[in-house]
Design an enzyme around this catalytic site. Structure first.
Site, PDB file in Angstrom:
ATOM      1  N   HIS A 153       7.392   0.807  -3.592  1.00 40.41           N
ATOM      2  CA  HIS A 153       5.922   0.784  -3.625  1.00 40.41           C
ATOM      3  C   HIS A 153       5.298   2.135  -3.308  1.00 40.41           C
ATOM      4  O   HIS A 153       4.248   2.481  -3.814  1.00 40.41           O
ATOM      5  CB  HIS A 153       5.389  -0.287  -2.687  1.00 40.41           C
ATOM      6  N   ASP A 154       5.947   2.914  -2.434  1.00 44.18           N
ATOM      7  CA  ASP A 154       5.380   4.211  -2.045  1.00 44.18           C
ATOM      8  C   ASP A 154       6.109   5.386  -2.696  1.00 44.18           C
ATOM      9  O   ASP A 154       6.147   6.494  -2.149  1.00 44.18           O
ATOM     10  CB  ASP A 154       5.424   4.368  -0.518  1.00 44.18           C
ATOM     11  N   LYS A 204       4.589   8.914  -2.811  1.00 41.57           N
ATOM     12  CA  LYS A 204       4.411   9.757  -1.626  1.00 41.57           C
ATOM     13  C   LYS A 204       5.340  10.966  -1.658  1.00 41.57           C
ATOM     14  O   LYS A 204       5.154  11.907  -0.878  1.00 41.57           O
ATOM     15  CB  LYS A 204       4.645   8.938  -0.357  1.00 41.57           C
ATOM     16  N   HIS A 236      -1.016   9.020  -4.474  1.00 41.90           N
ATOM     17  CA  HIS A 236       0.389   8.586  -4.483  1.00 41.90           C
ATOM     18  C   HIS A 236       0.584   7.358  -5.361  1.00 41.90           C
ATOM     19  O   HIS A 236       1.680   7.123  -5.867  1.00 41.90           O
ATOM     20  CB  HIS A 236       0.886   8.316  -3.051  1.00 41.90           C
ATOM     21  N   HIS A 267      -0.529  -2.120  -5.493  1.00 42.40           N
ATOM     22  CA  HIS A 267      -0.397  -2.645  -4.128  1.00 42.40           C
ATOM     23  C   HIS A 267      -1.551  -2.251  -3.208  1.00 42.40           C
ATOM     24  O   HIS A 267      -1.657  -2.761  -2.086  1.00 42.40           O
ATOM     25  CB  HIS A 267       0.940  -2.230  -3.513  1.00 42.40           C
ATOM     26  N   HIS A 268      -2.453  -1.375  -3.664  1.00 45.56           N
ATOM     27  CA  HIS A 268      -3.643  -1.049  -2.863  1.00 45.56           C
ATOM     28  C   HIS A 268      -4.914  -1.646  -3.465  1.00 45.56           C
ATOM     29  O   HIS A 268      -6.013  -1.362  -2.963  1.00 45.56           O
ATOM     30  CB  HIS A 268      -3.791   0.469  -2.721  1.00 45.56           C
ATOM     31  N   ASP A 284       3.212  -6.604   3.025  1.00 49.09           N
ATOM     32  CA  ASP A 284       3.098  -5.245   3.562  1.00 49.09           C
ATOM     33  C   ASP A 284       2.237  -5.224   4.818  1.00 49.09           C
ATOM     34  O   ASP A 284       2.607  -4.624   5.843  1.00 49.09           O
ATOM     35  CB  ASP A 284       2.513  -4.327   2.485  1.00 49.09           C
TER      36      ASP A 284
END
Length: 419
Positions: free
Chosen positions: A262-263, A266, A291, A315-316, A344
């Site tokens: 998911h990240d 980054k 990101h 996811h955000h 999360d």
């Protein structure tokens, strides 16, 4: 490998039985028809010989009827139960019927004057349950000459001959069936070896894919000063919730891969922003939010990892449309991303971080419920609320290796198509 052997055996058995089931009836029918044709061919040839011997191939003279009558009588009682001879115009010149043929004649379907040009036959099952062959033979003095008359004969197939034909047909069908079974048994070792080799290669590819996903997830986590346990926990929490919602196959695989990665974006965020201990200002937050787009670019078009895009890109996002980067709302947000968002936040609130202690379970669930219909999909929150106590109990006290073990079972259950 036992699974591959069993699977190959089942498939070969199914194909073999299908072949035997299809080929045997066909062989039976072909054998029976061939037997009929042999009987008819002999009858046709013999009828031509007898008629030619009686000089009855010319049926237009003054003695045509007498010759035809004599030929018809010769043909009955041996080969035929009924023998009929017609002129070239289709007029009946003679007919001879045996005692056994008399009850047959009334059961035969009527027909008009003969006008055919080639020999043929009919196989008939009469109302009396007797089997007869009806033979039609055009008569010619020369093989390529004009038709001078017609012969039609009815042969009653005796019970012994009928039984012999059926028996021979059955033997042929049985041989075809046995040949199919032998072929199936012969190719079984070859197919098993190929299946095992394919399974071994497929499992190696699967394991390399899973290892790559986990390694990339751990690299991302360590880039963010995390131990990597967070990735395993949120992936497992998401997968358990997905199972409760009925996800399986490709949607479940996308959820698991996306939870691990998911990240991913980054990786492209500068250390000064990513590792800043204090609060980010507006400009820094704007960079941090990139990101999501960077992560989507990393996993998109990456073949096996492409399924992670739903979670990585969404996811955000928030249920009420206040999230980023696209401000999607409600079911515009992919389900995998909606599930992950709950897992999360649950894990973030429940875990110890350098800057905070874990929140009590009651407070965690209260915060999640406050986000119901705003941050989170109400249906996902409701399902997760029912699961939360059991999920928390399973995770309690587990280090990274322990959570990795839980997730490993989950990954192989949903990714291993060779089970």
């Amino acid at each position: 490998m036992k699974h591959s052997r069993r699977k190959a055996a089942h498939r070969i058995a199914a194909v073999t039985l299908l072949m035997a089931g299809c080929a045997s009836p066909v062989a039976w029918l072909v054998s029976r028809e061939n037997a009929e044709q042999q009987v008819v061919a002999f009858a046709q040839e013999e009828s031509r010989r007898v008629i030619a011997g009686q000089e009855s191939l010319r049926l237009d003279g003054p003695n045509a009827a007498a010759k035809a009558e004599q030929a018809a009588q010769l043909l009955t009682g041996g080969l035929f139960e009924i023998a009929e001879i017609y002129s070239a115009a289709g007029d009946k010149l003679a007919e001879s019927v045996t005692a056994a043929g008399e009850p047959l004649e009334a059961q035969l379907p009527p027909h008009g004057k003969p006008s055919y040009t080639r020999a043929s036959y009919e196989s008939l099952r009469l109302p009396s349950d007797q089997w007869v062959l009806r033979v039609f033979v055009p008569l010619r003095e020369l093989a390529d000459g004009p038709i001078t008359g017609y012969f039609e004969g009815v042969r009653l197939i005796p019970a012994w001959q009928h039984a012999q034909i059926l028996s021979d047909a059955f033997i042929v069908a049985l041989m075809v069936c046995l040949a199919s079974l032998v072929c199936g048994a012969a190719i079984y070792p070859v197919v098993v070896r190929l299946a095992e080799e394919n399974e071994r290669k497929a499992r190696l590819v699967l394991e390399s894919h899973i290892a790559m996903m986990e390694a990339l997830g751990r690299a991302i986590a360590k880039r963010d000063s995390d131990t990597g346990a967070h990735n395993y926990r949120v992936a497992w929490l998401s997968a358990k919730t997905g199972e409760a919602l009925g996800l399986q196959g490709a949607p479940m695989q996308s959820l698991i891969a996306g939870s691990f990665l998911h990240d991913a974006g980054k990786i492209g965020i500068p250390d000064a922003i990513l590792l800043k201990p204090g609060r980010l200002d507006d400009a820094e937050m704007q960079i941090m939010r990139t990101h999501v787009e960077q992560g989507e670019q990393i996993v998109s078009g990456a073949g096996w990892l492409d399924g992670a895009r739903d979670v990585v890109a969404g996811h955000h996002e928030k249920w009420d449309g206040s999230g980023y980067p696209l401000g999607l709302r409600g079911e515009q947000i992919p389900l995998a991303a909606r599930i992950f968002a709950v897992a999360d936040v649950f894990d973030a609130l429940s875990s110890r971080r350098p800057y905070k202690e874990p929140f009590p379970p009651e407070q965690v669930m209260r915060i999640l419920q406050e986000g119901r219909g705003q941050h989170f999909d109400p249906q996902v929150i409701d399902v997760f609320t029912d699961l939360a106590p059991a999920l928390r109990a399973q995770l309690e006290g587990l280090d990274e290796e322990g959570v990795k073990g839980l997730m490993s079972d989950m990954v192989h259950r949903h990714f291993d198509t060779l089970q």
